[in-house]
Motif scaffolding. Structure first.
Motif, PDB file in Angstrom:
ATOM      1  N   ALA A 103       4.957  -0.775 -10.962  1.00  0.00           N
ATOM      2  CA  ALA A 103       6.132  -0.431 -11.772  1.00  0.00           C
ATOM      3  C   ALA A 103       6.866   0.770 -11.170  1.00  0.00           C
ATOM      4  CB  ALA A 103       5.713  -0.143 -13.213  1.00  0.00           C
ATOM      5  N   GLN A 104       6.130   1.777 -10.727  1.00  0.00           N
ATOM      6  CA  GLN A 104       6.747   2.947 -10.099  1.00  0.00           C
ATOM      7  C   GLN A 104       7.429   2.559  -8.799  1.00  0.00           C
ATOM      8  OE1 GLN A 104       6.993   6.185 -11.335  1.00  0.00           O
ATOM      9  NE2 GLN A 104       8.457   6.322  -9.661  1.00  0.00           N
ATOM     10  N   ALA A 105       6.783   1.712  -8.011  1.00  0.00           N
ATOM     11  CA  ALA A 105       7.385   1.250  -6.764  1.00  0.00           C
ATOM     12  C   ALA A 105       8.703   0.542  -7.039  1.00  0.00           C
ATOM     13  CB  ALA A 105       6.414   0.321  -6.031  1.00  0.00           C
ATOM     14  N   HIS A 106       8.711  -0.329  -8.024  1.00  0.00           N
ATOM     15  CA  HIS A 106       9.934  -1.049  -8.384  1.00  0.00           C
ATOM     16  C   HIS A 106      11.041  -0.066  -8.775  1.00  0.00           C
ATOM     17  CE1 HIS A 106      12.454  -4.289  -9.809  1.00  0.00           C
ATOM     18  NE2 HIS A 106      12.619  -3.623 -10.930  1.00  0.00           N
ATOM     19  N   THR A 107      10.699   0.942  -9.565  1.00  0.00           N
ATOM     20  CA  THR A 107      11.668   1.964  -9.971  1.00  0.00           C
ATOM     21  C   THR A 107      12.240   2.692  -8.758  1.00  0.00           C
ATOM     22  OG1 THR A 107      10.562   2.288 -12.084  1.00  0.00           O
ATOM     23  CG2 THR A 107      11.948   4.092 -11.318  1.00  0.00           C
ATOM     24  N   ASP A 108      11.392   2.941  -7.763  1.00  0.00           N
ATOM     25  CA  ASP A 108      11.812   3.688  -6.576  1.00  0.00           C
ATOM     26  C   ASP A 108      12.426   2.818  -5.482  1.00  0.00           C
ATOM     27  OD1 ASP A 108      11.001   6.034  -7.767  1.00  0.00           O
ATOM     28  OD2 ASP A 108       9.064   6.095  -6.746  1.00  0.00           O
ATOM     29  N   GLY A 109      12.493   1.509  -5.692  1.00  0.00           N
ATOM     30  CA  GLY A 109      13.199   0.642  -4.754  1.00  0.00           C
ATOM     31  C   GLY A 109      12.352   0.008  -3.672  1.00  0.00           C
ATOM     32  N   TYR A 110      11.057  -0.065  -3.854  1.00  0.00           N
ATOM     33  CA  TYR A 110      10.206  -0.761  -2.892  1.00  0.00           C
ATOM     34  C   TYR A 110       9.178  -1.568  -3.664  1.00  0.00           C
ATOM     35  CZ  TYR A 110       6.977   3.198  -3.617  1.00  0.00           C
ATOM     36  OH  TYR A 110       6.160   4.141  -4.159  1.00  0.00           O
ATOM     37  N   SER A 111       8.307  -2.248  -2.950  1.00  0.00           N
ATOM     38  CA  SER A 111       7.276  -3.030  -3.624  1.00  0.00           C
ATOM     39  C   SER A 111       5.947  -2.842  -2.919  1.00  0.00           C
ATOM     40  CB  SER A 111       7.657  -4.512  -3.675  1.00  0.00           C
ATOM     41  OG  SER A 111       7.810  -5.019  -2.380  1.00  0.00           O
ATOM     42  N   LEU A 112       4.896  -3.219  -3.603  1.00  0.00           N
ATOM     43  CA  LEU A 112       3.548  -3.130  -3.065  1.00  0.00           C
ATOM     44  C   LEU A 112       3.068  -4.518  -2.676  1.00  0.00           C
ATOM     45  CD1 LEU A 112       1.880  -0.796  -5.732  1.00  0.00           C
ATOM     46  CD2 LEU A 112       2.951  -0.139  -3.581  1.00  0.00           C
ATOM     47  N   LEU A 113       2.287  -4.578  -1.630  1.00  0.00           N
ATOM     48  CA  LEU A 113       1.638  -5.818  -1.228  1.00  0.00           C
ATOM     49  C   LEU A 113       0.145  -5.639  -1.402  1.00  0.00           C
ATOM     50  CD1 LEU A 113       3.357  -6.661   2.177  1.00  0.00           C
ATOM     51  CD2 LEU A 113       3.716  -7.787  -0.003  1.00  0.00           C
ATOM     52  N   THR A 114      -0.510  -6.666  -1.858  1.00  0.00           N
ATOM     53  CA  THR A 114      -1.963  -6.637  -1.909  1.00  0.00           C
ATOM     54  C   THR A 114      -2.494  -6.891  -0.502  1.00  0.00           C
ATOM     55  OG1 THR A 114      -2.184  -8.996  -2.303  1.00  0.00           O
ATOM     56  CG2 THR A 114      -1.935  -7.574  -4.257  1.00  0.00           C
ATOM     57  N   PRO A 115      -3.746  -6.556  -0.241  1.00  0.00           N
ATOM     58  CA  PRO A 115      -4.319  -6.870   1.067  1.00  0.00           C
ATOM     59  C   PRO A 115      -4.242  -8.363   1.393  1.00  0.00           C
ATOM     60  CG  PRO A 115      -5.678  -5.269  -0.046  1.00  0.00           C
ATOM     61  CD  PRO A 115      -4.634  -5.715  -1.054  1.00  0.00           C
ATOM     62  N   VAL A 116      -4.451  -9.215   0.404  1.00  0.00           N
ATOM     63  CA  VAL A 116      -4.369 -10.659   0.640  1.00  0.00           C
ATOM     64  C   VAL A 116      -2.948 -11.066   1.023  1.00  0.00           C
ATOM     65  CG1 VAL A 116      -4.565 -12.920  -0.476  1.00  0.00           C
ATOM     66  CG2 VAL A 116      -6.354 -11.211  -0.810  1.00  0.00           C
ATOM     67  N   ALA A 117      -1.953 -10.506   0.350  1.00  0.00           N
ATOM     68  CA  ALA A 117      -0.557 -10.827   0.668  1.00  0.00           C
ATOM     69  C   ALA A 117      -0.190 -10.345   2.065  1.00  0.00           C
ATOM     70  CB  ALA A 117       0.377 -10.215  -0.378  1.00  0.00           C
ATOM     71  N   LEU A 118      -0.662  -9.161   2.443  1.00  0.00           N
ATOM     72  CA  LEU A 118      -0.396  -8.662   3.789  1.00  0.00           C
ATOM     73  C   LEU A 118      -1.064  -9.558   4.829  1.00  0.00           C
ATOM     74  CD1 LEU A 118       0.717  -6.644   5.812  1.00  0.00           C
ATOM     75  CD2 LEU A 118      -1.337  -5.266   5.430  1.00  0.00           C
ATOM     76  N   ASP A 119      -2.300  -9.922   4.589  1.00  0.00           N
ATOM     77  CA  ASP A 119      -3.012 -10.817   5.508  1.00  0.00           C
ATOM     78  C   ASP A 119      -2.256 -12.128   5.685  1.00  0.00           C
ATOM     79  OD1 ASP A 119      -5.381 -11.537   7.121  1.00  0.00           O
ATOM     80  OD2 ASP A 119      -5.707 -13.005   5.513  1.00  0.00           O
ATOM     81  N   CYS A 120      -1.733 -12.653   4.608  1.00  0.00           N
ATOM     82  CA  CYS A 120      -0.960 -13.892   4.655  1.00  0.00           C
ATOM     83  C   CYS A 120       0.288 -13.717   5.525  1.00  0.00           C
ATOM     84  CB  CYS A 120      -0.589 -14.311   3.239  1.00  0.00           C
ATOM     85  SG  CYS A 120       0.335 -15.854   3.154  1.00  0.00           S
ATOM     86  N   GLN A 121       0.992 -12.598   5.354  1.00  0.00           N
ATOM     87  CA  GLN A 121       2.192 -12.351   6.159  1.00  0.00           C
ATOM     88  C   GLN A 121       1.846 -12.235   7.638  1.00  0.00           C
ATOM     89  OE1 GLN A 121       5.001  -9.443   4.915  1.00  0.00           O
ATOM     90  NE2 GLN A 121       5.005 -10.134   2.807  1.00  0.00           N
ATOM     91  N   ILE A 122       0.740 -11.563   7.932  1.00  0.00           N
ATOM     92  CA  ILE A 122       0.324 -11.412   9.332  1.00  0.00           C
ATOM     93  C   ILE A 122      -0.042 -12.770   9.923  1.00  0.00           C
ATOM     94  CG2 ILE A 122      -1.480 -10.460  10.828  1.00  0.00           C
ATOM     95  CD1 ILE A 122      -1.483  -7.976   8.943  1.00  0.00           C
ATOM     96  N   ARG A 123      -0.844 -13.553   9.199  1.00  0.00           N
ATOM     97  CA  ARG A 123      -1.285 -14.865   9.706  1.00  0.00           C
ATOM     98  C   ARG A 123      -0.116 -15.817   9.904  1.00  0.00           C
ATOM     99  NH1 ARG A 123      -4.021 -17.381   6.055  1.00  0.00           N
ATOM    100  NH2 ARG A 123      -4.199 -15.762   4.503  1.00  0.00           N
ATOM    101  N   HIS A 124       0.932 -15.687   9.102  1.00  0.00           N
ATOM    102  CA  HIS A 124       2.088 -16.578   9.226  1.00  0.00           C
ATOM    103  C   HIS A 124       3.142 -16.042  10.187  1.00  0.00           C
ATOM    104  CE1 HIS A 124       0.259 -18.343   5.622  1.00  0.00           C
ATOM    105  NE2 HIS A 124       0.792 -19.449   6.090  1.00  0.00           N
TER     106      HIS A 124
END
Length: 119
Positions: free
Chosen positions: A34-55
């Motif tokens: 929620a704080q990240a969204h307020t500040d204009g960025y987002s968080l990725l989980t480790p699984v989401a980051l791994d997915c981005q790297i693998r793709h």
């Protein structure tokens, strides 16, 4: 407040979560998101980051830990640029110039920052 890069994506790779097939988020995750969204960025989980790297998705991956931690091991393809708590509000001019040089001219690409702890 002076924002360094308002359009970046921040990642926290919490060591206890690494390696789990099923991802369990820590209790503080929803508040941090929620704080990240307020500040204009987002968080990725480790699984989401791994997915981005693998793709093979294109982004700059920045390890913000001290150099000695980076040297002990880091995510393949990550560059090291140490940030500390004193850098939260203002970067010294020489550090700002080095950071802008690292980011390069493409202001539209995604940037993923990661650390050992969520600080």
């Amino acid at each position: 407040m002076n924002r360094i890069v308002p359009w970046f994506i921040l990642v926290c790779l919490a060591l206890p979560m690494a390696g789990h097939a099923e991802e369990t988020l820590p209790p503080w995750w929803s508040q941090a998101q929620a704080q990240a969204h307020t500040d204009g960025y987002s968080l990725l989980t480790p699984v989401a980051l791994d997915c981005q790297i693998r793709h093979g998705l294109a982004f700059l991956l920045v390890d913000v830990r001290p150099g000695y931690e980076y040297d002990r091991g880091h995510i393949d393809g990550a560059v090291n640029f140490e940030f500390n708590l004193a850098d939260r509000l203002v970067l010294k001019p020489e550090k700002r110039a080095a950071f802008e040089g690292l980011l390069g001219p493409d202001k539209n690409r995604n940037i993923v920052f990661y650390c050992r702890s969520f600080r």
